[in-house]
Design a protein around this motif. Structure first.
Motif, PDB file in Angstrom:
ATOM      1  N   ASP A  41      16.916  40.875  49.292  1.00 13.39           N
ATOM      2  CA  ASP A  41      17.752  40.484  50.415  1.00 13.39           C
ATOM      3  C   ASP A  41      17.379  39.084  50.925  1.00 13.39           C
ATOM      4  O   ASP A  41      16.319  38.889  51.527  1.00 13.39           O
ATOM      5  N   TYR A  42      18.268  38.125  50.719  1.00 19.13           N
ATOM      6  CA  TYR A  42      17.988  36.752  51.172  1.00 19.13           C
ATOM      7  C   TYR A  42      17.789  36.698  52.690  1.00 19.13           C
ATOM      8  O   TYR A  42      17.033  35.861  53.194  1.00 19.13           O
ATOM      9  N   ALA A  43      18.495  37.590  53.424  1.00 17.57           N
ATOM     10  CA  ALA A  43      18.391  37.587  54.886  1.00 17.57           C
ATOM     11  C   ALA A  43      16.984  37.935  55.341  1.00 17.57           C
ATOM     12  O   ALA A  43      16.568  37.633  56.454  1.00 17.57           O
ATOM     13  N   GLY A  79      10.625  35.191  38.371  1.00 27.72           N
ATOM     14  CA  GLY A  79      10.484  35.223  36.919  1.00 27.72           C
ATOM     15  C   GLY A  79       9.107  34.777  36.484  1.00 27.72           C
ATOM     16  O   GLY A  79       8.151  34.771  37.266  1.00 27.72           O
ATOM     17  N   LYS A  80       9.037  34.348  35.232  1.00 27.34           N
ATOM     18  CA  LYS A  80       7.736  33.979  34.648  1.00 27.34           C
ATOM     19  C   LYS A  80       7.126  32.765  35.343  1.00 27.34           C
ATOM     20  O   LYS A  80       5.919  32.553  35.269  1.00 27.34           O
ATOM     21  N   ILE A  81       7.956  31.989  36.016  1.00 23.31           N
ATOM     22  CA  ILE A  81       7.432  30.858  36.783  1.00 23.31           C
ATOM     23  C   ILE A  81       7.378  31.199  38.272  1.00 23.31           C
ATOM     24  O   ILE A  81       6.370  30.959  38.949  1.00 23.31           O
ATOM     25  N   GLY A  82       8.464  31.746  38.812  1.00 25.74           N
ATOM     26  CA  GLY A  82       8.535  31.996  40.255  1.00 25.74           C
ATOM     27  C   GLY A  82       7.473  32.952  40.755  1.00 25.74           C
ATOM     28  O   GLY A  82       6.879  32.726  41.831  1.00 25.74           O
ATOM     29  N   VAL A 133      12.250  36.433  46.520  1.00 27.94           N
ATOM     30  CA  VAL A 133      13.586  37.049  46.440  1.00 27.94           C
ATOM     31  C   VAL A 133      14.025  37.069  44.990  1.00 27.94           C
ATOM     32  O   VAL A 133      13.956  36.045  44.313  1.00 27.94           O
ATOM     33  N   ASP A 134      14.488  38.228  44.546  1.00 32.43           N
ATOM     34  CA  ASP A 134      15.056  38.299  43.198  1.00 32.43           C
ATOM     35  C   ASP A 134      16.211  39.286  43.221  1.00 32.43           C
ATOM     36  O   ASP A 134      16.151  40.297  43.938  1.00 32.43           O
ATOM     37  N   VAL A 135      17.255  39.008  42.435  1.00 29.72           N
ATOM     38  CA  VAL A 135      18.413  39.902  42.403  1.00 29.72           C
ATOM     39  C   VAL A 135      18.122  41.159  41.581  1.00 29.72           C
ATOM     40  O   VAL A 135      18.874  42.133  41.651  1.00 29.72           O
TER      41      VAL A 135
HETATM   42  N1  LIG Z   1       9.485  29.663  31.329  1.00 30.84           N
HETATM   43  C1  LIG Z   1       8.907  28.485  31.192  1.00 30.84           C
HETATM   44  O1  LIG Z   1       8.140  28.232  30.256  1.00 30.84           O
HETATM   45  C2  LIG Z   1       9.152  27.410  32.208  1.00 30.84           C
HETATM   46  C3  LIG Z   1      10.268  27.414  33.048  1.00 30.84           C
HETATM   47  N2  LIG Z   1      10.475  26.415  33.962  1.00 30.84           N
HETATM   48  C4  LIG Z   1      11.649  26.419  34.844  1.00 30.84           C
HETATM   49  O2  LIG Z   1      11.703  27.637  35.549  1.00 30.84           O
HETATM   50  C5  LIG Z   1      13.008  28.190  35.467  1.00 30.84           C
HETATM   51  C6  LIG Z   1      12.898  29.690  35.533  1.00 30.84           C
HETATM   52  O3  LIG Z   1      12.275  30.132  34.346  1.00 30.84           O
HETATM   53  P1  LIG Z   1      11.583  31.548  34.227  1.00 30.84           P
HETATM   54  O4  LIG Z   1      10.779  31.839  35.435  1.00 30.84           O
HETATM   55  O5  LIG Z   1      10.908  31.547  32.896  1.00 30.84           O
HETATM   56  O6  LIG Z   1      12.842  32.521  34.196  1.00 30.84           O
HETATM   57  P2  LIG Z   1      12.840  34.095  33.962  1.00 30.84           P
HETATM   58  O7  LIG Z   1      13.967  34.370  33.039  1.00 30.84           O
HETATM   59  O8  LIG Z   1      11.487  34.595  33.646  1.00 30.84           O
HETATM   60  O9  LIG Z   1      13.208  34.677  35.405  1.00 30.84           O
HETATM   61  C7  LIG Z   1      14.380  34.375  36.057  1.00 30.84           C
HETATM   62  C8  LIG Z   1      14.518  35.287  37.272  1.00 30.84           C
HETATM   63  O10 LIG Z   1      15.606  34.793  38.061  1.00 30.84           O
HETATM   64  C9  LIG Z   1      16.182  35.931  38.683  1.00 30.84           C
HETATM   65  N3  LIG Z   1      17.473  35.567  39.252  1.00 30.84           N
HETATM   66  C10 LIG Z   1      18.648  35.344  38.610  1.00 30.84           C
HETATM   67  N4  LIG Z   1      19.609  35.036  39.488  1.00 30.84           N
HETATM   68  C11 LIG Z   1      19.037  35.053  40.713  1.00 30.84           C
HETATM   69  C12 LIG Z   1      19.524  34.812  42.027  1.00 30.84           C
HETATM   70  N5  LIG Z   1      20.781  34.469  42.254  1.00 30.84           N
HETATM   71  N6  LIG Z   1      18.663  34.951  43.068  1.00 30.84           N
HETATM   72  C13 LIG Z   1      17.368  35.298  42.850  1.00 30.84           C
HETATM   73  N7  LIG Z   1      16.848  35.541  41.627  1.00 30.84           N
HETATM   74  C14 LIG Z   1      17.685  35.408  40.576  1.00 30.84           C
HETATM   75  C15 LIG Z   1      16.214  36.939  37.551  1.00 30.84           C
HETATM   76  O11 LIG Z   1      16.432  38.253  38.029  1.00 30.84           O
HETATM   77  C16 LIG Z   1      14.833  36.735  36.925  1.00 30.84           C
HETATM   78  O12 LIG Z   1      13.861  37.597  37.485  1.00 30.84           O
HETATM   79  C17 LIG Z   1      13.573  27.646  34.152  1.00 30.84           C
HETATM   80  O13 LIG Z   1      14.969  27.540  34.155  1.00 30.84           O
HETATM   81  C18 LIG Z   1      12.923  26.290  34.045  1.00 30.84           C
HETATM   82  O14 LIG Z   1      13.724  25.300  34.641  1.00 30.84           O
HETATM   83  C19 LIG Z   1       9.553  25.405  34.093  1.00 30.84           C
HETATM   84  C20 LIG Z   1       8.406  25.379  33.317  1.00 30.84           C
HETATM   85  C21 LIG Z   1       8.140  26.355  32.302  1.00 30.84           C
END
Ligand SMILES: NC(=O)C1=CN([C@@H]2O[C@H](COP(=O)(O)OP(=O)(O)OC[C@H]3O[C@@H](n4cnc5c(N)ncnc54)[C@H](O)[C@@H]3O)[C@@H](O)[C@H]2O)C=CC1
Ligand SMILES: CC(=O)N[C@H]1[C@@H](OP(=O)(O)OP(=O)(O)OC[C@H]2O[C@@H](n3ccc(=O)[nH]c3=O)[C@H](O)[C@@H]2O)O[C@H](C(=O)O)[C@@H](O)[C@@H]1O
Length: 434
Positions: free
Chosen positions: A70-72, A9-12, A29-31
């Motif tokens: 794929d986590y594997a 996501g925006k952080i990962g 890895v992303d679903v």
């Molecule tokens: N967005 C922000 O400003 C900030 C966020 N964070 C932390 O980072 C966390 C993530 O935020 P974002 O990256 O913004 O979220 P996001 O909404 O941009 O991305 C989340 C991602 O997780 C994926 N996902 C969902 N279930 C999954 C699974 N079982 N396995 C693998 N991937 C999966 C989704 O497909 C999506 O691509 C937040 O909950 C927060 O704790 C920390 C600092 C800043």
């Protein structure tokens, strides 16, 4: 090192890029298969993150970063697994919803191998790493934390849009379940991050071990809850000031000129999936925190208060056409989680107004997906409410909004000179023009 980043996501995704740039083999890895495909083309799946596009375009074709569903394909044999899957708060019950994180943890546990460091970076209620992730990972993997693998918590504190700069700027907080786990986390983060010098800090910038997972969990909740409480105070001051013909912005500037005052800015709403949510995660384990609860209430009252300002100026909203400027929760970010647009539109609709929504980052179809009717600049309206501080809105003039009689600036980004002839009200400053 071989590193798996769970959730792009925006952080990962920027984190995965950062780790790859420091010379490690990184698999994300992303679903979401679309996200994975986009990353594997070397493209960014979302706009707005500085330098992300050019870094992906370089790292992915060079084979230094790839994505998978794929986590594997990612977790077995990894030296480190970094987890940044979001956690939600259920709106109705105010309980944390661990659904996505449980699913990710299950998948990690199924593929975990000996010697891996697992670091959760998602903001969590205090106690979650020890009481939820440790037993879950041990049960599913059949291994023991502390001997077969290490588990730590390391909150992510960066601001989206400037992740790479913030990663250098902020100390990396860690907390382990054991000294050995914390030591492994220190080695890992010191090899994937570089830190700017921070003479303003008492300790050198770098990896800071807080001594326990709970302390690291609380540190993140504390800094974000502080922000919410501070904004809540600013909003109370702002409402009081506006009622007394005082411009709170000049008051805040004056108060903050002394080093012990850091009053934030009042505004129409506190949105995003962080600042409005984390105080609730904190309240979940400390329900007696009355200051935190009161600030939440002060902030959630702001959209209706702001709509009331528009209604007061128009002599009622029934039959009026009002555009809400900004669907995003703040300027420059394409994100609507807990955005002030939702309560603002609801309050306007309830008062009988015809409501339109504009946002430079969203197409009309995307706005329709939220149930909004898109507004095009140049179309007649009776009033406008600025909800997000998109830069573009600072340059608006009455000619962009033909027929406008009332402008409620919920973010104080307009200048009075541009709005001569329009009843301009700034949240926290009322009608003052200075
Ligand atoms: N967005 C922000 O400003 C900030 C966020 N964070 C932390 O980072 C966390 C993530 O935020 P974002 O990256 O913004 O979220 P996001 O909404 O941009 O991305 C989340 C991602 O997780 C994926 N996902 C969902 N279930 C999954 C699974 N079982 N396995 C693998 N991937 C999966 C989704 O497909 C999506 O691509 C937040 O909950 C927060 O704790 C920390 C600092 C800043
Ligand atoms: C600067 C900062 O510390 N940001 C942290 C924050 O980022 P986020 O994207 O939520 O933005 P931000 O806090 O600016 O605005 C939230 C809302 O408040 C409103 N807001 C903001 C400031 C203010 O003075 N007044 C106001 O109404 C504003 O209009 C928004 O509606 O949460 C991230 C997270 O924990 O995951 C942290 O990593 C970040 O470091």
């Amino acid at each position: 090192m071989k590193i798996a980043v769970v959730a792009l996501g925006k952080i990962g995704l920027p984190l995965a890029v950062q780790f790859a740039e420091t010379g490690h083999e990184v698999v994300g890895v992303d679903v979401n298969a679309d996200v994975v495909a986009t990353v594997n083309r070397g493209e960014e799946p979302f706009p707005g993150e500085a330098h992300l596009a050019e870094k992906l375009a370089e790292l992915v074709p060079a084979g230094r970063l790839r994505a998978t569903t794929d986590y594997a394909d990612a977790v077995p044999g990894a030296d480190a697994v970094v987890v940044v899957v979001p956690l939600f708060v259920d709106e109705a019950s105010a309980e944390p919803d661990f659904g996505w994180m449980d699913s990710a943890t299950t998948s990690i546990g199924e593929h975990l191998t000996r010697g891996t460091l697992v670091s959760y970076e998602t903001t969590l209620p205090v106690g979650t790493t020890r009481s939820r992730w440790k037993p879950m990972l041990e049960r599913i993997s059949g291994m023991t934390e502390g001997t077969d693998f290490h588990l730590v918590f390391s909150p992510e504190r960066v601001l989206t849009g400037r992740v790479f700069a913030d990663l250098r700027k902020y100390p990396k907080l860690i907390g382990g379940l054991s000294d050995a786990g914390a030591a492994a986390a220190r080695v890992f983060y010191e090899s994937v991050l570089e830190f700017d010098e921070r003479p303003d800090l008492d300790r050198p910038n770098g990896v800071w071990d807080l001594g326990s997972v709970e302390a690291a969990e609380l540190a993140k909740l504390a800094e974000t809850t502080y922000r919410d409480v501070n904004i809540g105070l600013a909003n109370q001051f702002g409402r009081f000031a506006a009622a007394h013909g005082i411009d709170i912005y000049s008051v805040i500037e004056a108060s903050n000129s002394q080093p012990y005052s850091h009053i934030h800015r009042p505004g129409i709403a506190v949105g995003g999936h962080c600042i409005p949510v984390y105080p609730r995660l904190y309240l979940w384990t400390d329900p007696d925190a009355t200051v935190v609860r009161a600030a939440r209430e002060a902030n959630t009252a702001m959209p209706a208060y702001t709509v009331g300002l528009a209604g007061g100026a128009l002599g009622g909203l029934e039959g009026r056409t009002v555009v809400v400027l900004g669907a995003a929760y703040r300027g420059g970010v394409k994100e609507t989680a807990f955005s002030g647009v939702f309560p603002t539109v609801a309050a306007l609709t309830q008062a009988g107004a015809t409501v339109l929504v504009h946002d430079p980052l969203y197409t009309a179809d995307e706005l329709a997906g939220y149930g909004f009717t898109a507004y095009e600049l140049g179309t007649p309206v009776d009033a406008a409410i600025i909800q997000a501080d998109h830069r573009e809105y600072a340059d608006l003039t009455p000619a962009d909004l033909p027929g406008i009689g009332v402008l409620v600036d919920g973010r104080r980004i307009t200048e009075p000179e541009a709005w001569v002839g329009v009843d301009r009200i700034v949240v926290g400053a009322g009608r003052r023009s200075d």
